[in-house]
Design a protein around this motif. Structure first.
Motif, PDB file in Angstrom:
ATOM      1  N   LEU A  26      14.898   9.919 -16.972  1.00  0.00           N
ATOM      2  CA  LEU A  26      16.040  10.325 -16.154  1.00  0.00           C
ATOM      3  C   LEU A  26      17.139   8.925 -15.421  1.00  0.00           C
ATOM      4  O   LEU A  26      18.153   9.307 -15.009  1.00  0.00           O
ATOM      5  N   PHE A  64       9.415  12.786 -10.427  1.00  0.00           N
ATOM      6  CA  PHE A  64       8.512  11.507 -10.307  1.00  0.00           C
ATOM      7  C   PHE A  64       8.177  10.970  -8.273  1.00  0.00           C
ATOM      8  O   PHE A  64       7.188   9.997  -8.256  1.00  0.00           O
ATOM      9  N   VAL A 113      10.831   7.766 -16.184  1.00  0.00           N
ATOM     10  CA  VAL A 113      11.724   7.304 -15.764  1.00  0.00           C
ATOM     11  C   VAL A 113      13.327   6.708 -16.846  1.00  0.00           C
ATOM     12  O   VAL A 113      14.525   7.048 -16.396  1.00  0.00           O
ATOM     13  N   PHE A 117      19.793  15.260 -13.552  1.00  0.00           N
ATOM     14  CA  PHE A 117      18.443  14.407 -13.679  1.00  0.00           C
ATOM     15  C   PHE A 117      17.724  14.965 -12.169  1.00  0.00           C
ATOM     16  O   PHE A 117      16.100  14.238 -11.560  1.00  0.00           O
ATOM     17  N   GLN A 118      17.838  15.846 -11.273  1.00  0.00           N
ATOM     18  CA  GLN A 118      17.544  16.209 -10.241  1.00  0.00           C
ATOM     19  C   GLN A 118      16.013  16.295 -10.592  1.00  0.00           C
ATOM     20  O   GLN A 118      15.465  15.838  -9.663  1.00  0.00           O
ATOM     21  N   GLU A 119      15.640  16.784 -11.375  1.00  0.00           N
ATOM     22  CA  GLU A 119      14.280  17.469 -11.059  1.00  0.00           C
ATOM     23  C   GLU A 119      13.470  17.163 -11.740  1.00  0.00           C
ATOM     24  O   GLU A 119      12.008  16.662 -11.809  1.00  0.00           O
ATOM     25  N   LEU A 120      14.163  15.779 -12.447  1.00  0.00           N
ATOM     26  CA  LEU A 120      13.401  14.413 -13.017  1.00  0.00           C
ATOM     27  C   LEU A 120      13.160  14.052 -12.010  1.00  0.00           C
ATOM     28  O   LEU A 120      11.893  12.915 -11.644  1.00  0.00           O
ATOM     29  N   TRP A 121      14.131  13.734 -10.842  1.00  0.00           N
ATOM     30  CA  TRP A 121      13.562  12.273  -9.877  1.00  0.00           C
ATOM     31  C   TRP A 121      12.737  13.003  -8.939  1.00  0.00           C
ATOM     32  O   TRP A 121      11.366  13.134  -8.374  1.00  0.00           O
ATOM     33  N   ARG A 179      20.033  10.015 -18.532  1.00  0.00           N
ATOM     34  CA  ARG A 179      20.834  11.303 -18.134  1.00  0.00           C
ATOM     35  C   ARG A 179      22.148  11.006 -16.974  1.00  0.00           C
ATOM     36  O   ARG A 179      22.695  11.680 -17.341  1.00  0.00           O
ATOM     37  N   TRP A 180      21.242  10.305 -15.919  1.00  0.00           N
ATOM     38  CA  TRP A 180      22.321   9.692 -15.202  1.00  0.00           C
ATOM     39  C   TRP A 180      22.868   8.923 -15.976  1.00  0.00           C
ATOM     40  O   TRP A 180      24.743   9.337 -15.037  1.00  0.00           O
TER      41      TRP A 180
END
Length: 327
Positions: free
Chosen positions: A257, A274, A254, A267-271, A260-261
């Motif tokens: 994430l 998660f 996170v 950061f969509q792939e990290l979101w 990057r945000w």
């Protein structure tokens, strides 16, 4: 005899004359080949064994009677001795998770706080040996798991339970539980995630802030898990001990994430990763999802307040790191 039964042949064997004389009776039953049953009573003048050999359709039955044995007292079955649950790990160790749930009260010495300098020394040695905190944390987790396999008391002393902080000398469980794992798969999954994400986070955060991020996430995960255990225990639910580095890994993920945000990076792939991990954890009763969320919240807080916040000056020629809180 039943209808349609074939006649049977019986022979009574007289016991030896040395036996005392008494009346006895033996009931002999044999199944005839025609489907019926013949029952005859044979009387003996002397006590002894009366055997009847009945041959019908290839079936032989020999019964001994007349001398009755005294009924033997029924032996009481002993309760099965509790055996430690053997490990399926290749080292043949024994896990102490069951011991931890019903461990006997122990006498706590006044120097139980010594775990703090010991933990600091272990971190320093691991970092000096590996060069990065990501590799150092992975090495400590693997080493701790090997100790679990050979020395079950290590797990017994480290699993997170609802009585943590209530029992004297149990504060070390908040951190030690983050270095224990339930099996090779559990260890491998967490260490792979830490190795993949930790390297990406340690570069912009730096060694000091990365270590702070990981330990704060592990501590936040343990605090949230402890609250969840006490909340469940107050409602009579079953308590399960908590082990694993997943709280710290969630915090690191996170934090990346948030980084990057904050800087306008994708950061969509990290979101998505998660959300999927939380959803998978919610489907299993053996996963401490409260701890995962606690670690994620702690990692997000550290990244927002102490994480790198780059400011570009002179059209991007100069870059400054201006975190909200300097330390």
């Amino acid at each position: 005899a039943g209808a349609g039964a074939a006649p049977t042949r019986s022979a009574a064997l007289r016991p030896p004359a040395s036996h005392a004389s008494s009346a006895a009776a033996a009931t002999v039953a044999a199944t005839a080949g025609g489907g019926g049953t013949n029952v005859r009573t044979v009387s003996a003048a002397d006590s002894g064994c009366v055997a009847a050999a009945l041959r019908c359709g290839g079936t032989v039955a020999v019964l001994a009677g007349a001398r009755r044995r005294r009924p033997q007292p029924r032996r009481q079955r002993r309760p099965p001795t509790p055996t430690a649950r053997p490990s399926w790990e290749p080292f043949g160790g024994v896990y102490a998770r069951d011991w931890a749930m019903r461990r006997p009260a122990k006498q706590v010495t006044a120097k139980y706080w010594l775990w703090i300098p010991a933990f600091v020394v272990a971190l320093a040695v691991a970092y000096a040996s590996t060069g990065t905190w990501t590799d150092a944390l992975i090495a400590l987790n693997v080493l701790s798991f090997l100790v679990q396999c050979y020395y079950p008391a290590w797990e017994d002393e480290g699993v997170l339970l609802s009585d943590t902080l209530k029992t004297p000398g149990s504060s070390h469980r908040l951190f030690l539980s983050a270095f224990l794992h339930a099996g090779w798969y559990h260890l491998g999954a967490n260490m792979f995630g830490l190795w993949q994400i930790g390297r990406l986070v340690e570069r912009p955060f730096g060694p000091g802030r990365f270590l702070m991020l990981y330990l704060a996430s592990a501590l936040g995960s343990a605090a949230a898990s402890l609250w969840g255990k006490r909340f469940a225990a107050a409602r009579g639910r079953e308590e399960l001990p908590t082990v694993g580095a997943s709280g710290g890994v969630f915090g690191v993920m996170v934090a990346l994430l948030v980084f990057r945000w904050r800087h306008g990076l994708p950061f969509q792939e990290l979101w998505l990763a998660f959300v999927l991990n939380v959803a998978v954890g919610a489907l299993s009763s053996s996963v401490d999802n409260v701890g995962h969320l606690g670690g994620a919240a702690s990692g997000a807080l550290v990244a927002l307040l102490w994480g790198p916040r780059y400011v570009f000056l002179l059209g991007g020629v100069l870059v400054r790191d201006v975190p909200l809180i300097r330390w």
